[in-house]
Design a protein around this motif. Structure first.
Motif, PDB file in Angstrom:
ATOM      1  N   PHE A 139       0.842  -1.202   0.000  1.00 27.83           N
ATOM      2  CA  PHE A 139       0.000   0.000   0.000  1.00 27.83           C
ATOM      3  C   PHE A 139       0.874   1.248   0.000  1.00 27.83           C
ATOM      4  O   PHE A 139       1.979   1.247   0.559  1.00 27.83           O
ATOM      5  CB  PHE A 139      -0.912   0.002   1.244  1.00 27.83           C
ATOM      6  N   LYS A 140       0.363   2.314  -0.627  1.00 31.90           N
ATOM      7  CA  LYS A 140       1.089   3.591  -0.625  1.00 31.90           C
ATOM      8  C   LYS A 140       1.158   4.117   0.805  1.00 31.90           C
ATOM      9  O   LYS A 140       0.179   4.027   1.552  1.00 31.90           O
ATOM     10  CB  LYS A 140       0.342   4.615  -1.489  1.00 31.90           C
ATOM     11  N   ASN A 141       2.286   4.699   1.148  1.00 30.33           N
ATOM     12  CA  ASN A 141       2.400   5.273   2.487  1.00 30.33           C
ATOM     13  C   ASN A 141       1.489   6.490   2.609  1.00 30.33           C
ATOM     14  O   ASN A 141       1.193   7.167   1.604  1.00 30.33           O
ATOM     15  CB  ASN A 141       3.852   5.680   2.748  1.00 30.33           C
ATOM     16  N   ASN A 142       1.021   6.755   3.795  1.00 29.07           N
ATOM     17  CA  ASN A 142       0.136   7.907   4.018  1.00 29.07           C
ATOM     18  C   ASN A 142       0.246   8.295   5.485  1.00 29.07           C
ATOM     19  O   ASN A 142       0.100   7.447   6.370  1.00 29.07           O
ATOM     20  CB  ASN A 142      -1.312   7.491   3.676  1.00 29.07           C
ATOM     21  N   GLN A 143       0.534   9.557   5.763  1.00 21.46           N
ATOM     22  CA  GLN A 143       0.618   9.996   7.163  1.00 21.46           C
ATOM     23  C   GLN A 143      -0.768  10.098   7.792  1.00 21.46           C
ATOM     24  O   GLN A 143      -0.899  10.199   9.011  1.00 21.46           O
ATOM     25  CB  GLN A 143       1.351  11.349   7.268  1.00 21.46           C
ATOM     26  N   ASN A 144      -1.803  10.102   6.934  1.00 18.17           N
ATOM     27  CA  ASN A 144      -3.173  10.098   7.444  1.00 18.17           C
ATOM     28  C   ASN A 144      -3.577   8.631   7.654  1.00 18.17           C
ATOM     29  O   ASN A 144      -3.892   7.913   6.702  1.00 18.17           O
ATOM     30  CB  ASN A 144      -4.093  10.793   6.446  1.00 18.17           C
ATOM     31  N   ILE A 145      -3.517   8.184   8.905  1.00 20.12           N
ATOM     32  CA  ILE A 145      -3.700   6.751   9.199  1.00 20.12           C
ATOM     33  C   ILE A 145      -5.138   6.308   8.894  1.00 20.12           C
ATOM     34  O   ILE A 145      -5.378   5.164   8.510  1.00 20.12           O
ATOM     35  CB  ILE A 145      -3.290   6.450  10.661  1.00 20.12           C
ATOM     36  N   GLU A 146      -6.095   7.224   9.039  1.00 15.97           N
ATOM     37  CA  GLU A 146      -7.487   6.846   8.712  1.00 15.97           C
ATOM     38  C   GLU A 146      -7.615   6.524   7.227  1.00 15.97           C
ATOM     39  O   GLU A 146      -8.282   5.561   6.839  1.00 15.97           O
ATOM     40  CB  GLU A 146      -8.445   7.964   9.104  1.00 15.97           C
ATOM     41  N   GLU A 147      -6.975   7.337   6.399  1.00 19.03           N
ATOM     42  CA  GLU A 147      -7.024   7.077   4.952  1.00 19.03           C
ATOM     43  C   GLU A 147      -6.299   5.763   4.610  1.00 19.03           C
ATOM     44  O   GLU A 147      -6.768   4.981   3.792  1.00 19.03           O
ATOM     45  CB  GLU A 147      -6.379   8.236   4.181  1.00 19.03           C
ATOM     46  N   LEU A 148      -5.157   5.557   5.266  1.00 25.53           N
ATOM     47  CA  LEU A 148      -4.400   4.325   5.020  1.00 25.53           C
ATOM     48  C   LEU A 148      -5.245   3.109   5.441  1.00 25.53           C
ATOM     49  O   LEU A 148      -5.337   2.114   4.707  1.00 25.53           O
ATOM     50  CB  LEU A 148      -3.067   4.377   5.798  1.00 25.53           C
ATOM     51  N   ALA A 149      -5.893   3.209   6.597  1.00 26.26           N
ATOM     52  CA  ALA A 149      -6.731   2.101   7.093  1.00 26.26           C
ATOM     53  C   ALA A 149      -7.883   1.823   6.121  1.00 26.26           C
ATOM     54  O   ALA A 149      -8.290   0.672   5.942  1.00 26.26           O
ATOM     55  CB  ALA A 149      -7.268   2.427   8.481  1.00 26.26           C
ATOM     56  N   GLU A 150      -8.378   2.865   5.491  1.00 29.74           N
ATOM     57  CA  GLU A 150      -9.483   2.667   4.541  1.00 29.74           C
ATOM     58  C   GLU A 150      -9.012   1.839   3.331  1.00 29.74           C
ATOM     59  O   GLU A 150      -9.707   0.923   2.885  1.00 29.74           O
ATOM     60  CB  GLU A 150      -9.979   4.046   4.081  1.00 29.74           C
ATOM     61  N   VAL A 151      -7.838   2.168   2.840  1.00 25.03           N
ATOM     62  CA  VAL A 151      -7.278   1.424   1.701  1.00 25.03           C
ATOM     63  C   VAL A 151      -7.007  -0.034   2.102  1.00 25.03           C
ATOM     64  O   VAL A 151      -7.340  -0.972   1.370  1.00 25.03           O
ATOM     65  CB  VAL A 151      -5.962   2.106   1.217  1.00 25.03           C
ATOM     66  N   VAL A 152      -6.437  -0.219   3.288  1.00 24.64           N
ATOM     67  CA  VAL A 152      -6.150  -1.578   3.776  1.00 24.64           C
ATOM     68  C   VAL A 152      -7.466  -2.353   3.942  1.00 24.64           C
ATOM     69  O   VAL A 152      -7.583  -3.504   3.531  1.00 24.64           O
ATOM     70  CB  VAL A 152      -5.384  -1.521   5.131  1.00 24.64           C
ATOM     71  N   GLY A 153      -8.466  -1.683   4.499  1.00 21.14           N
ATOM     72  CA  GLY A 153      -9.769  -2.322   4.722  1.00 21.14           C
ATOM     73  C   GLY A 153     -10.405  -2.783   3.420  1.00 21.14           C
ATOM     74  O   GLY A 153     -10.992  -3.871   3.355  1.00 21.14           O
ATOM     75  N   LYS A 154     -10.274  -1.966   2.379  1.00 18.03           N
ATOM     76  CA  LYS A 154     -10.844  -2.354   1.066  1.00 18.03           C
ATOM     77  C   LYS A 154     -10.170  -3.632   0.573  1.00 18.03           C
ATOM     78  O   LYS A 154     -10.818  -4.506   0.006  1.00 18.03           O
ATOM     79  CB  LYS A 154     -10.627  -1.229   0.050  1.00 18.03           C
ATOM     80  N   TYR A 155      -8.857  -3.736   0.795  1.00 24.35           N
ATOM     81  CA  TYR A 155      -8.141  -4.940   0.368  1.00 24.35           C
ATOM     82  C   TYR A 155      -8.609  -6.143   1.190  1.00 24.35           C
ATOM     83  O   TYR A 155      -8.900  -7.211   0.639  1.00 24.35           O
ATOM     84  CB  TYR A 155      -6.621  -4.751   0.511  1.00 24.35           C
ATOM     85  N   PHE A 156      -8.686  -5.968   2.506  1.00 26.36           N
ATOM     86  CA  PHE A 156      -9.132  -7.070   3.373  1.00 26.36           C
ATOM     87  C   PHE A 156     -10.504  -7.584   2.908  1.00 26.36           C
ATOM     88  O   PHE A 156     -10.764  -8.780   2.928  1.00 26.36           O
ATOM     89  CB  PHE A 156      -9.240  -6.606   4.825  1.00 26.36           C
ATOM     90  N   GLY A 164       0.085 -10.636   5.904  1.00 26.78           N
ATOM     91  CA  GLY A 164       0.799  -9.426   6.257  1.00 26.78           C
ATOM     92  C   GLY A 164       0.750  -8.478   5.075  1.00 26.78           C
ATOM     93  O   GLY A 164       0.353  -8.880   3.981  1.00 26.78           O
ATOM     94  N   TYR A 165       1.104  -7.214   5.310  1.00 26.69           N
ATOM     95  CA  TYR A 165       1.139  -6.265   4.186  1.00 26.69           C
ATOM     96  C   TYR A 165       2.297  -5.293   4.342  1.00 26.69           C
ATOM     97  O   TYR A 165       2.762  -5.018   5.450  1.00 26.69           O
ATOM     98  CB  TYR A 165      -0.197  -5.536   4.014  1.00 26.69           C
ATOM     99  N   LEU A 166       2.756  -4.818   3.195  1.00 27.72           N
ATOM    100  CA  LEU A 166       3.843  -3.843   3.144  1.00 27.72           C
ATOM    101  C   LEU A 166       3.275  -2.451   2.941  1.00 27.72           C
ATOM    102  O   LEU A 166       2.227  -2.288   2.292  1.00 27.72           O
ATOM    103  CB  LEU A 166       4.770  -4.154   1.963  1.00 27.72           C
ATOM    104  N   ILE A 167       3.962  -1.452   3.477  1.00 30.33           N
ATOM    105  CA  ILE A 167       3.620  -0.058   3.193  1.00 30.33           C
ATOM    106  C   ILE A 167       4.861   0.552   2.526  1.00 30.33           C
ATOM    107  O   ILE A 167       5.989   0.395   3.038  1.00 30.33           O
ATOM    108  CB  ILE A 167       3.257   0.725   4.469  1.00 30.33           C
ATOM    109  N   GLU A 168       4.635   1.198   1.397  1.00 28.26           N
ATOM    110  CA  GLU A 168       5.748   1.667   0.555  1.00 28.26           C
ATOM    111  C   GLU A 168       6.714   2.584   1.319  1.00 28.26           C
ATOM    112  O   GLU A 168       6.287   3.582   1.921  1.00 28.26           O
ATOM    113  CB  GLU A 168       5.172   2.403  -0.661  1.00 28.26           C
ATOM    114  N   GLY A 169       7.984   2.240   1.245  1.00 31.14           N
ATOM    115  CA  GLY A 169       9.030   3.062   1.868  1.00 31.14           C
ATOM    116  C   GLY A 169       8.923   3.132   3.383  1.00 31.14           C
ATOM    117  O   GLY A 169       9.474   4.042   4.016  1.00 31.14           O
TER     118      GLY A 169
END
Ligand SMILES: [Zn+2]
Length: 202
Positions: A139-156, A164-169
């Motif tokens: 997943f693309k890195n994002n300092q906004n954890i709510e936005e990051l969680a939304e992207v992760v949730g869509k994948y789940f 497990g999952y990787l976050i870019e950089g």
């Protein structure tokens, strides 16, 4: 809480000795029998932690027992831990390292890493042969954890098996049915990420 806190402290020392949580990076948690979560506080050095650097939050990520927690703040990435416990009912521990090979591999511009034909894949639950594939989304890195969680949730929600999952950089997240079980999977991921990255370069 104390036994679990000690397990997290020991996991921190081990992971720091391996170079997987440089500076104050990474965060760890474990679920207690009452469903509260023990989690590392924000900004603590994982190689020098004591049990005072572990605090208690509810299953929704809200600090509990404010009197003993004082001014401690849970990890900035608490929401990602809470999300994993909600999604995977067997998960009792979440470990998040910022390690070199995970970081390098996450920057290879792929949206997923496919691990296959490795004997060590058998470290993951339900896998009993090297002849299979484990997909690790990036997943693309994002300092906004709510936005990051939304992207992760869509994948789940796609229902693809995921360990497990990787976050870019940034690093990766892994979970398991105990701190020890999770640490075993982190170690397996580390080995596999290193193999993958080194074979890309050869
Ligand atoms: Zn992180």
């Amino acid at each position: 809480m104390n036994t679990t806190a000690i397990e997290l402290v020991e996991a921190g020392r081990f992971m720091h000795s391996k170079g997987w949580v440089p500076a104050t990076s990474g965060n760890f948690s474990a679920k207690l029998p009452d469903e509260n979560i023990a989690i590392t506080t924000s900004g603590v050095h994982k190689g020098k932690m004591t049990i005072d650097d572990i605090m208690l939050i509810s299953s929704d990520g809200i600090p509990v027992d404010v009197s003993s927690n004082g001014n401690k703040k849970p990890s900035a990435e608490t929401l990602l831990h809470v999300q994993i416990y909600r999604q995977f009912k067997d998960a009792r521990s979440v470990l998040h390292p910022h390690s070199i090979y995970a970081t390098l591999l996450s920057k290879t511009k792929k949206d997923k890493i496919i691990l296959q034909d490795y004997e060590l894949l058998k470290a993951f639950p339900g896998i009993d042969t090297h002849a299979c594939s484990v997909v690790v989304p990036v997943f693309k890195n994002n300092q906004n954890i709510e936005e990051l969680a939304e992207v992760v949730g869509k994948y789940f929600n796609k229902g693809i098996p995921v360990f497990g999952y990787l976050i870019e950089g940034h690093g990766f997240y892994a979970w398991g049915k105990s701190v020890d079980d999770c640490l075993k999977q982190v170690e397996a991921f580390e080995f596999l990420f290193q193999c993958e990255y080194m074979s890309l370069k050869s």
